[in-house]
Design a protein around this motif. Structure first.
Motif, PDB file in Angstrom:
ATOM      1  N   ILE A  79     -44.598 -77.380  50.320  1.00  0.00           N
ATOM      2  CA  ILE A  79     -45.195 -76.759  51.502  1.00  0.00           C
ATOM      3  C   ILE A  79     -45.956 -77.800  52.316  1.00  0.00           C
ATOM      4  O   ILE A  79     -45.901 -77.810  53.548  1.00  0.00           O
ATOM      5  CB  ILE A  79     -46.107 -75.575  51.097  1.00  0.00           C
ATOM      6  CG1 ILE A  79     -45.241 -74.412  50.603  1.00  0.00           C
ATOM      7  CG2 ILE A  79     -46.977 -75.124  52.265  1.00  0.00           C
ATOM      8  CD1 ILE A  79     -46.034 -73.279  49.966  1.00  0.00           C
TER       9      ILE A  79
ATOM     10  N   SER B 197     -43.833 -79.601  54.655  1.00  0.00           N
ATOM     11  CA  SER B 197     -43.229 -78.837  55.741  1.00  0.00           C
ATOM     12  C   SER B 197     -44.255 -78.591  56.839  1.00  0.00           C
ATOM     13  O   SER B 197     -45.448 -78.774  56.655  1.00  0.00           O
ATOM     14  CB  SER B 197     -42.674 -77.508  55.221  1.00  0.00           C
ATOM     15  OG  SER B 197     -43.727 -76.701  54.749  1.00  0.00           O
ATOM     16  N   ASP B 198     -43.772 -78.173  57.986  1.00  0.00           N
ATOM     17  CA  ASP B 198     -44.636 -77.839  59.121  1.00  0.00           C
ATOM     18  C   ASP B 198     -44.758 -76.318  59.165  1.00  0.00           C
ATOM     19  O   ASP B 198     -43.856 -75.620  59.643  1.00  0.00           O
ATOM     20  CB  ASP B 198     -44.026 -78.374  60.410  1.00  0.00           C
ATOM     21  CG  ASP B 198     -44.900 -78.144  61.618  1.00  0.00           C
ATOM     22  OD1 ASP B 198     -45.916 -77.422  61.508  1.00  0.00           O
ATOM     23  OD2 ASP B 198     -44.566 -78.682  62.687  1.00  0.00           O
ATOM     24  N   ILE B 199     -45.876 -75.796  58.646  1.00  0.00           N
ATOM     25  CA  ILE B 199     -46.058 -74.349  58.533  1.00  0.00           C
ATOM     26  C   ILE B 199     -46.058 -73.688  59.904  1.00  0.00           C
ATOM     27  O   ILE B 199     -45.502 -72.592  60.061  1.00  0.00           O
ATOM     28  CB  ILE B 199     -47.352 -74.020  57.748  1.00  0.00           C
ATOM     29  CG1 ILE B 199     -47.208 -74.492  56.301  1.00  0.00           C
ATOM     30  CG2 ILE B 199     -47.676 -72.549  57.795  1.00  0.00           C
ATOM     31  CD1 ILE B 199     -46.094 -73.826  55.529  1.00  0.00           C
ATOM     32  N   LYS B 200     -46.655 -74.345  60.903  1.00  0.00           N
ATOM     33  CA  LYS B 200     -46.647 -73.764  62.260  1.00  0.00           C
ATOM     34  C   LYS B 200     -45.208 -73.572  62.738  1.00  0.00           C
ATOM     35  O   LYS B 200     -44.868 -72.545  63.304  1.00  0.00           O
ATOM     36  CB  LYS B 200     -47.408 -74.661  63.242  1.00  0.00           C
ATOM     37  CG  LYS B 200     -48.897 -74.650  63.064  1.00  0.00           C
ATOM     38  CD  LYS B 200     -49.563 -75.555  64.093  1.00  0.00           C
ATOM     39  CE  LYS B 200     -51.042 -75.704  63.790  1.00  0.00           C
ATOM     40  NZ  LYS B 200     -51.681 -76.651  64.711  1.00  0.00           N
TER      41      LYS B 200
ATOM     42  N   ALA C  23     -42.625 -73.261  60.799  1.00  0.00           N
ATOM     43  CA  ALA C  23     -42.007 -72.238  59.953  1.00  0.00           C
ATOM     44  C   ALA C  23     -42.265 -70.841  60.509  1.00  0.00           C
ATOM     45  O   ALA C  23     -41.373 -69.992  60.501  1.00  0.00           O
ATOM     46  CB  ALA C  23     -42.530 -72.338  58.525  1.00  0.00           C
ATOM     47  N   PHE C  24     -43.474 -70.604  60.998  1.00  0.00           N
ATOM     48  CA  PHE C  24     -43.801 -69.289  61.547  1.00  0.00           C
ATOM     49  C   PHE C  24     -43.063 -69.007  62.853  1.00  0.00           C
ATOM     50  O   PHE C  24     -43.069 -67.876  63.335  1.00  0.00           O
ATOM     51  CB  PHE C  24     -45.316 -69.133  61.731  1.00  0.00           C
ATOM     52  CG  PHE C  24     -46.016 -68.678  60.489  1.00  0.00           C
ATOM     53  CD1 PHE C  24     -46.013 -67.341  60.122  1.00  0.00           C
ATOM     54  CD2 PHE C  24     -46.657 -69.588  59.666  1.00  0.00           C
ATOM     55  CE1 PHE C  24     -46.648 -66.915  58.961  1.00  0.00           C
ATOM     56  CE2 PHE C  24     -47.298 -69.173  58.512  1.00  0.00           C
ATOM     57  CZ  PHE C  24     -47.292 -67.836  58.151  1.00  0.00           C
TER      58      PHE C  24
ATOM     59  N   SER D 182     -39.458 -73.874  50.574  1.00  0.00           N
ATOM     60  CA  SER D 182     -40.922 -73.787  50.626  1.00  0.00           C
ATOM     61  C   SER D 182     -41.385 -72.891  51.764  1.00  0.00           C
ATOM     62  O   SER D 182     -42.360 -72.149  51.626  1.00  0.00           O
ATOM     63  CB  SER D 182     -41.530 -75.173  50.802  1.00  0.00           C
ATOM     64  OG  SER D 182     -41.207 -75.997  49.724  1.00  0.00           O
ATOM     65  N   GLU D 183     -40.706 -72.984  52.885  1.00  0.00           N
ATOM     66  CA  GLU D 183     -41.059 -72.133  54.027  1.00  0.00           C
ATOM     67  C   GLU D 183     -40.823 -70.660  53.694  1.00  0.00           C
ATOM     68  O   GLU D 183     -41.656 -69.804  54.011  1.00  0.00           O
ATOM     69  CB  GLU D 183     -40.256 -72.544  55.265  1.00  0.00           C
ATOM     70  CG  GLU D 183     -40.648 -73.899  55.806  1.00  0.00           C
ATOM     71  CD  GLU D 183     -39.720 -74.416  56.887  1.00  0.00           C
ATOM     72  OE1 GLU D 183     -40.104 -75.381  57.565  1.00  0.00           O
ATOM     73  OE2 GLU D 183     -38.596 -73.866  57.059  1.00  0.00           O
TER      74      GLU D 183
ATOM     75  N   ALA E 237     -43.633 -69.657  51.392  1.00  0.00           N
ATOM     76  CA  ALA E 237     -44.913 -69.529  52.100  1.00  0.00           C
ATOM     77  C   ALA E 237     -44.946 -68.288  52.995  1.00  0.00           C
ATOM     78  O   ALA E 237     -45.914 -67.511  52.958  1.00  0.00           O
ATOM     79  CB  ALA E 237     -45.184 -70.786  52.929  1.00  0.00           C
ATOM     80  N   ILE E 238     -43.902 -68.086  53.781  1.00  0.00           N
ATOM     81  CA  ILE E 238     -43.886 -66.960  54.727  1.00  0.00           C
ATOM     82  C   ILE E 238     -43.861 -65.634  53.976  1.00  0.00           C
ATOM     83  O   ILE E 238     -44.606 -64.712  54.315  1.00  0.00           O
ATOM     84  CB  ILE E 238     -42.676 -67.057  55.692  1.00  0.00           C
ATOM     85  CG1 ILE E 238     -42.736 -68.348  56.510  1.00  0.00           C
ATOM     86  CG2 ILE E 238     -42.589 -65.836  56.587  1.00  0.00           C
ATOM     87  CD1 ILE E 238     -43.892 -68.467  57.465  1.00  0.00           C
TER      88      ILE E 238
END
Length: 188
Positions: free
Chosen positions: A94, A97-100, A102-103, A167-168, A171-172
């Motif tokens: 995670i 990765s770029d969580i922003k 991913a959303f 991972s995305e 996380a999501i």
């Protein structure tokens, strides 16, 4: 969750659910992720330590065989670090990765919808007609409503697939499950 909500009976049903899920994961899941479906690969999958352990566990449970402390205690210690180690691997993935970003991926919301709402709804529809105890039905719905597991990350790393995407998904679905799990259980 099963222990906290339902006690030992809930744990018994959850253990059966998890054993079944692991059997499918370590057989069909390995075949799909490895891309090897020939007879030799399938036989190799069913000779894996995980599948053998599941079968032995079922036999020991059915026959009420208890392992001696000298064997059981080290196994319990290894089991105690299993989840934290998997969470560390997921955390590393995670973090890469770029969580922003991913959303912003619409497909992740579709996958989350399928995992967190559609699959539990199908289970509810099927279980509605089955003459099994209500607690068993409830545990199955709860288990199916939970987010994608970290095993997806581990399999992606092991088989050279997209671990960042896994991972995305992890996380999501974990974030969204804070809303969907209570709603699913309320609906059930």
């Amino acid at each position: 969750m099963a222990q906290g909500i339902f006690g030992s009976d809930g744990v018994l049903y959850m253990t059966a659910y998890v054993a079944t899920a692991n059997l499918l994961l370590w057989s069909h899941g390995v075949i799909v992720m490895s891309g090897k479906a020939d007879l030799k690969s399938v036989i190799k999958v069913f000779r894996s330590p995980v599948i053998i352990s599941i079968i032995l566990g079922l036999i020991f449970f059915a026959l009420q065989i208890e392992l001696p402390a000298i064997v059981r205690e080290p196994m319990e210690m290894i089991a105690a670090v299993n989840t934290p180690m998997a969470m560390m691997v997921a955390g590393v993935c995670i973090a890469q990765s770029d969580i922003k970003e991913a959303f912003c991926k619409i497909r992740l919301y579709w996958l989350s919808f399928v995992k967190l709402l559609l699959i539990p709804a199908v289970h509810i529809a099927i279980l509605w007609f089955l003459p099994i105890p209500t607690l068993c039905k409830t545990v199955i719905v709860l288990a199916s409503a939970c987010p994608a597991g970290v095993t997806g990350n581990l399999f992606a790393l092991r088989y050279g697939k997209d671990a960042i995407y896994a991972s995305e998904i992890f996380a999501i679905t974990t974030v969204l499950s804070a809303l969907t799990v209570p709603l699913t259980m309320l609906f059930f």
